[in-house]
Design an enzyme around this catalytic site. Structure first.
Site, PDB file in Angstrom:
ATOM      1  N   HIS A  91       1.174  -1.359  -0.027  1.00 56.50           N
ATOM      2  CA  HIS A  91       0.055   0.084  -0.369  1.00 56.50           C
ATOM      3  C   HIS A  91       0.855   1.359  -0.035  1.00 56.50           C
ATOM      4  O   HIS A  91       0.764   2.246  -1.099  1.00 56.50           O
ATOM      5  CB  HIS A  91      -0.909   0.201   1.121  1.00 56.50           C
ATOM      6  CG  HIS A  91      -1.748   1.501   1.679  1.00 56.50           C
ATOM      7  ND1 HIS A  91      -1.657   1.993   2.671  1.00 56.50           N
ATOM      8  CD2 HIS A  91      -2.116   2.175   0.489  1.00 56.50           C
ATOM      9  CE1 HIS A  91      -3.270   3.062   2.655  1.00 56.50           C
ATOM     10  NE2 HIS A  91      -2.892   3.393   1.013  1.00 56.50           N
ATOM     11  N   HIS A 108      -2.136   0.721   7.731  1.00 60.20           N
ATOM     12  CA  HIS A 108      -3.767   0.867   8.018  1.00 60.20           C
ATOM     13  C   HIS A 108      -3.320  -1.139   7.423  1.00 60.20           C
ATOM     14  O   HIS A 108      -5.181  -0.795   6.870  1.00 60.20           O
ATOM     15  CB  HIS A 108      -3.295   1.182   6.299  1.00 60.20           C
ATOM     16  CG  HIS A 108      -3.109   2.638   6.156  1.00 60.20           C
ATOM     17  ND1 HIS A 108      -2.146   3.100   5.409  1.00 60.20           N
ATOM     18  CD2 HIS A 108      -3.058   3.924   6.692  1.00 60.20           C
ATOM     19  CE1 HIS A 108      -0.999   3.661   5.884  1.00 60.20           C
ATOM     20  NE2 HIS A 108      -2.087   4.872   5.900  1.00 60.20           N
TER      21      HIS A 108
HETATM   22  S1  FES Z   1       0.777   1.049   4.447  1.00 60.60           S
HETATM   23 FE1  FES Z   1       0.512  -0.938   5.267  1.00 60.60          FE
HETATM   24  S2  FES Z   1      -1.672  -0.374   4.297  1.00 60.60           S
HETATM   25 FE2  FES Z   1      -0.662   1.042   4.517  1.00 60.60          FE
END
Ligand code: FES
Length: 162
Positions: A91, A108
């Site tokens: 992500h 997150h």
């Molecule tokens: S950086 Fe891992 S879920 Fe956002």
């Protein structure tokens, strides 16, 4: 020069130029880089669910090697339960930690299944985490990293251009 012969001349010279420049291009093309083979541990030293950290394919790419409780896709060893992944979340690149068969991102709350090629199944990440291709030397028990499946976070190619 008639219209037909002029057209024939242009077709011939265009084709020759194309062949010439494509030949030049091939002459100067950089050879494809291959993944390095890197010894990252020995299967006899691995304890269940205790990950071993290492970097691959270069020092800027953190990864882990872990022996899990069940057979995995891409795993090595008699039970096919030794696997390896990048520990950069797909992500936004936060560090992933191993917990009970999963890679977990505390930024997150994304989770990745280490038994199924690093498939994401919860959280904001939409891409699977990059899996490290392993080779086990059955004689010595040494485990080698020899490739990457999937794209490591933040890169346009897994092997940096030098
Ligand atoms: S950086 Fe891992 S879920 Fe956002």
């Amino acid at each position: 020069m008639s219209d037909i012969s002029r057209r024939k001349f242009l077709q011939t010279t265009s084709a020759s130029a194309l062949l010439f420049f494509s030949g030049l291009n091939n002459t100067h093309a950089a050879p494809a880089k291959a993944y390095p083979s890197k010894k990252i541990g020995n299967i006899r030293d691995l304890k269940p669910n205790e990950p071993l950290a290492f970097n691959y394919p270069d020092e800027q790419s953190p990864c882990l090697l872990v022996k899990v409780d069940n057979e995995t896709i891409g795993g090595v060893g008699p039970q096919k339960n030794v696997v390896s992944f990048s520990t950069l979340c797909t992500h936004m690149g936060c560090p992933l930690t191993y917990s009970k068969g999963r890679l977990v991102c505390k930024c997150h709350y994304s989770m990745f299944d280490v038994s199924r090629n690093g498939q994401t199944y919860q959280g904001l990440a939409s891409q699977w985490v990059a899996q490290i291709v392993l080779r086990l030397d059955a004689g010595t028990g040494n485990i080698y990293a020899e490739g990457v499946e999937g794209l490591i976070y933040g890169r346009i190619g897994n092997l940096k251009l030098s």
